[in-house]
Enzyme design. Structure first.
Site, mmCIF file in Angstrom:
data_model
loop_
_atom_site.group_PDB
_atom_site.id
_atom_site.type_symbol
_atom_site.label_atom_id
_atom_site.label_comp_id
_atom_site.label_asym_id
_atom_site.label_seq_id
_atom_site.Cartn_x
_atom_site.Cartn_y
_atom_site.Cartn_z
ATOM 1 N N HIS A 196 82.016 -18.065 14.546
ATOM 2 C CA HIS A 196 80.785 -17.388 14.115
ATOM 3 C C HIS A 196 80.113 -18.118 12.951
ATOM 4 O O HIS A 196 80.737 -18.918 12.240
ATOM 5 C CB HIS A 196 81.100 -15.948 13.711
ATOM 6 C CG HIS A 196 82.053 -15.862 12.551
ATOM 7 N ND1 HIS A 196 81.670 -16.054 11.241
ATOM 8 C CD2 HIS A 196 83.386 -15.619 12.516
ATOM 9 C CE1 HIS A 196 82.705 -15.928 10.446
ATOM 10 N NE2 HIS A 196 83.769 -15.673 11.198
ATOM 11 N N GLN A 245 78.200 -18.571 9.224
ATOM 12 C CA GLN A 245 78.592 -18.175 7.864
ATOM 13 C C GLN A 245 78.151 -16.745 7.558
ATOM 14 O O GLN A 245 77.017 -16.354 7.840
ATOM 15 C CB GLN A 245 77.965 -19.112 6.837
ATOM 16 C CG GLN A 245 78.401 -18.816 5.406
ATOM 17 C CD GLN A 245 77.508 -19.478 4.373
ATOM 18 O OE1 GLN A 245 76.296 -19.254 4.339
ATOM 19 N NE2 GLN A 245 78.101 -20.320 3.542
ATOM 20 N N THR A 246 79.063 -15.972 6.979
ATOM 21 C CA THR A 246 78.768 -14.592 6.597
ATOM 22 C C THR A 246 78.710 -14.484 5.075
ATOM 23 O O THR A 246 79.085 -15.409 4.340
ATOM 24 C CB THR A 246 79.849 -13.631 7.108
ATOM 25 O OG1 THR A 246 81.076 -13.926 6.427
ATOM 26 C CG2 THR A 246 80.041 -13.769 8.616
ATOM 27 N N GLU A 247 78.284 -13.308 4.626
ATOM 28 C CA GLU A 247 78.261 -13.065 3.183
ATOM 29 C C GLU A 247 79.663 -13.127 2.595
ATOM 30 O O GLU A 247 79.858 -13.639 1.483
ATOM 31 C CB GLU A 247 77.609 -11.717 2.903
ATOM 32 C CG GLU A 247 76.113 -11.697 3.239
ATOM 33 C CD GLU A 247 75.463 -10.359 2.980
ATOM 34 O OE1 GLU A 247 76.164 -9.417 2.534
ATOM 35 O OE2 GLU A 247 74.241 -10.235 3.219
ATOM 36 N N PHE A 248 80.655 -12.620 3.324
ATOM 37 C CA PHE A 248 82.039 -12.719 2.846
ATOM 38 C C PHE A 248 82.491 -14.176 2.801
ATOM 39 O O PHE A 248 83.185 -14.579 1.859
ATOM 40 C CB PHE A 248 82.983 -11.924 3.760
ATOM 41 C CG PHE A 248 83.075 -10.455 3.437
ATOM 42 C CD1 PHE A 248 82.187 -9.845 2.572
ATOM 43 C CD2 PHE A 248 84.066 -9.674 4.012
ATOM 44 C CE1 PHE A 248 82.274 -8.491 2.281
ATOM 45 C CE2 PHE A 248 84.173 -8.315 3.730
ATOM 46 C CZ PHE A 248 83.273 -7.724 2.867
ATOM 47 N N GLU A 270 89.357 -11.249 15.226
ATOM 48 C CA GLU A 270 90.137 -12.042 14.281
ATOM 49 C C GLU A 270 91.462 -11.350 13.953
ATOM 50 O O GLU A 270 91.654 -10.158 14.225
ATOM 51 C CB GLU A 270 89.311 -12.236 13.001
ATOM 52 C CG GLU A 270 89.949 -13.097 11.910
ATOM 53 C CD GLU A 270 90.252 -14.516 12.356
ATOM 54 O OE1 GLU A 270 91.123 -14.689 13.248
ATOM 55 O OE2 GLU A 270 89.633 -15.457 11.812
#
Length: 227
Positions: A12, A14-17, A92
């Site tokens: 996926h 890049q996420t905020e986490f 995940e």
């Protein structure tokens, strides 16, 4: 039944986490603007390389970051209306109470369990281990955390579902997660990749002939991401 499927296995965006170095697992956070743009750009690149239609089917996990990534890839690839099937088995690894916390919290915890001097030593041992050290420790000490074998078996249930519900031949998009992709690749060839997630939106490729899965290409490890 003879099959000729090439699966584009994508981590996926890049996420905020991810950007904040927080542990994600089966928790979720939205893609950053950069993560969404990178997923769209990957779709544009694949459309140029593969010609139309680039994909015959598309799948993702039930975590929103993979669906958002798949949607952006398909828009860039020129097939925004291709249905995306969500599979819980492609999720995940779950880190339990550590999810949402800074990744260093987990690393310090595991370092202390092993009596190691620092987290750098832990990560070095993990990366180059012959089994998933994180899963080994967490499955023993944290309720609900999977063993590596259980995690890998779950992922292959998902991949076999992908094969069963795809056309007999063609290219298939599967958007999943860093540790999940590593687990799948290592189960086919333990020496093909370290225990280190590929970069966001990196592409690995697998082939399925109706009988067995084979590795076509492996994305290089991410020098910045953890685990």
């Amino acid at each position: 039944m003879k099959r000729d499927l090439e699966v584009y296995l994508v981590r996926h965006g890049q996420t905020e986490f991810n950007a904040a170095a927080r542990l994600q697992g089966q928790a979720d956070s939205p893609l950053t603007a950069a993560g969404a743009a990178a997923a769209y750009d990957l779709g544009v690149k694949l459309r140029g390389e593969l010609r139309e239609p680039p994909f015959a089917a598309a799948f993702c996990s039930t975590l929103a970051r993979t669906r958002t990534t798949a949607q952006a890839i398909l828009r860039g690839a020129g097939c925004p209306d291709l249905p995306i099937r969500e599979l819980a088995d492609l999720r995940e690894y779950g880190f339990g109470r550590f999810e949402g916390q800074p990744a260093e919290v987990l690393y310090r915890h595991l370092s202390d369990l092993l009596g190691l001097p620092d987290t750098a030593t832990l990560l070095q041992r993990y990366r180059h281990g012959s089994s998933n050290l994180f899963a080994e420790l967490l499955s023993r000490t944290e309720a609900g955390c999977e063993t590596e074998a259980a995690f890998t078996d779950r992922l292959w249930r998902g991949m076999n579902h992908v094969a069963e519900h795809s056309p007999a031949q063609g290219r298939v998009l599967v958007v999943s997660h860093g540790m999940a992709i590593v687990a799948l690749i290592k189960s086919l060839n333990p020496n093909a990749i370290l225990y280190k997630s590929p970069p966001n939106v990196a592409v690995s490729r697998l082939h399925f002939d109706g009988t067995r899965w084979q590795i076509v290409a492996v994305a290089a490890p991410d020098t910045g991401s953890r685990p």
